[in-house]
Design a protein around this motif. Structure first.
Motif, PDB file in Angstrom:
ATOM      1  N   SER A  93      -7.507  -6.139  11.784  1.00 31.03           N
ATOM      2  CA  SER A  93      -8.515  -5.125  11.480  1.00 31.03           C
ATOM      3  C   SER A  93      -8.174  -3.828  12.212  1.00 31.03           C
ATOM      4  O   SER A  93      -7.839  -3.847  13.396  1.00 31.03           O
ATOM      5  N   VAL A  99     -19.072  -5.911  11.056  1.00 28.25           N
ATOM      6  CA  VAL A  99     -18.783  -6.146   9.642  1.00 28.25           C
ATOM      7  C   VAL A  99     -20.086  -6.056   8.855  1.00 28.25           C
ATOM      8  O   VAL A  99     -21.022  -6.850   9.066  1.00 28.25           O
ATOM      9  N   GLN A 120     -13.387  -5.771   3.403  1.00 32.96           N
ATOM     10  CA  GLN A 120     -14.427  -5.872   4.426  1.00 32.96           C
ATOM     11  C   GLN A 120     -14.843  -4.463   4.837  1.00 32.96           C
ATOM     12  O   GLN A 120     -13.993  -3.588   5.037  1.00 32.96           O
ATOM     13  N   TYR A 122     -16.587  -2.108   7.642  1.00 32.61           N
ATOM     14  CA  TYR A 122     -16.865  -2.063   9.079  1.00 32.61           C
ATOM     15  C   TYR A 122     -17.701  -0.826   9.402  1.00 32.61           C
ATOM     16  O   TYR A 122     -17.385   0.287   8.969  1.00 32.61           O
ATOM     17  N   THR A 133      -2.259  -0.192   9.976  1.00 30.82           N
ATOM     18  CA  THR A 133      -2.017  -1.437  10.703  1.00 30.82           C
ATOM     19  C   THR A 133      -0.596  -1.951  10.494  1.00 30.82           C
ATOM     20  O   THR A 133      -0.153  -2.857  11.200  1.00 30.82           O
ATOM     21  N   TYR A 203     -11.741  -1.934   4.202  1.00 28.63           N
ATOM     22  CA  TYR A 203     -10.363  -2.377   4.480  1.00 28.63           C
ATOM     23  C   TYR A 203     -10.065  -3.635   3.683  1.00 28.63           C
ATOM     24  O   TYR A 203     -10.787  -4.634   3.791  1.00 28.63           O
ATOM     25  N   VAL A 214      -9.009 -11.013   6.030  1.00 35.32           N
ATOM     26  CA  VAL A 214      -8.553 -10.391   7.281  1.00 35.32           C
ATOM     27  C   VAL A 214      -9.115 -11.154   8.463  1.00 35.32           C
ATOM     28  O   VAL A 214     -10.278 -11.590   8.458  1.00 35.32           O
ATOM     29  N   GLY A 215      -8.293 -11.366   9.488  1.00 32.40           N
ATOM     30  CA  GLY A 215      -8.732 -12.065  10.696  1.00 32.40           C
ATOM     31  C   GLY A 215      -8.345 -13.507  10.722  1.00 32.40           C
ATOM     32  O   GLY A 215      -8.692 -14.222  11.666  1.00 32.40           O
TER      33      GLY A 215
END
Length: 221
Positions: A93, A99, A120, A122, A133, A203, A214-215
């Motif tokens: 992220s 979130v 997602q 944020y 990233t 994102y 993601v994550g």
């Protein structure tokens, strides 16, 4: 008549003396130049034969601080910054905000229908600088009807990343941006994807036309 003969004799004597002195000086000067050229010639050849080392460190010399080869270390760093992505773990992220909405279907009041949310959202203060990233090529940078302004990066090997909800974009289509390069700033866009009408970052990461969560180390929807 005798007086004139004596004068001419002295003139001849002095003329011969001056001429001989001049010849002796010329011969000595020529010999001196010859000796200098003979000595300096080999020395110049030696100087030309010696290699020139830039910045006082040979390309194969080891660094005294780390003991690592300088050339090898440079190649290692270059490979790190330009290595292709291998998994979703290469796309963390870009922010640490709360979130607001994850991946999945939701009802859009703006569109009055259910739509699939592929990223997602944020919560981030307006003006927050968003950085890449992962290294990638800009394939889109402009306005989106749902995300405000967005940037899409093609990172290679089937990986595509989208950053939405931006403003003041700092990249253009066709550019290749490095990891941590500034893409733009979080803007305020209360569009169809907005939550509670607040500034936020959208994102999303795709691999081979599949959205990634993601994550996580693995997983796709």
């Amino acid at each position: 008549m005798i007086r004139w003969k004596g004068s001419w004799s002295w003139i001849l004597v002095w003329s011969c003396s001056l001429l001989m002195g001049g010849l002796i000086l010329c011969v000595g000067y020529i010999e001196a130049l010859s000796n200098v050229s003979k000595k300096s010639g080999p020395e110049l050849m030696k100087q030309k034969a010696q290699p020139v080392v830039a910045q006082g460190i040979s390309p194969n010399q080891q660094s005294p601080a780390t003991g690592l080869n300088v050339e090898s270390k440079t190649q290692e760093l270059a490979g790190t910054t330009k290595s292709p992505p291998e998994s979703i773990a290469d796309f963390p992220s870009p922010v640490h905000g709360k979130v607001l909405r994850g991946i999945g279907n939701y009802y859009s009041e703006t569109l009055e229908s259910y739509i699939f949310h592929s990223g997602q959202d944020y919560s981030e203060p307006e003006g927050t600088i968003i950085r890449a990233t992962h290294r990638g090529k800009v394939v889109y940078a402009g306005t989106d009807s749902l995300l405000g302004q967005k940037v899409v990066l093609d990172c290679g090997h089937g990986w595509v990343v989208t950053y939405g909800g931006l403003d003041n974009l700092r990249v253009k289509v066709g550019e290749t941006v490095e990891k941590q390069a500034a893409l733009g700033q979080v803007g305020f866009f209360p569009g169809g994807e907005g939550v509670n009408h607040q500034s936020q970052l959208h994102y999303e990461v795709w691999h081979d036309n599949k959205v990634q969560i993601v994550g996580t180390s693995e997983g796709a929807i």
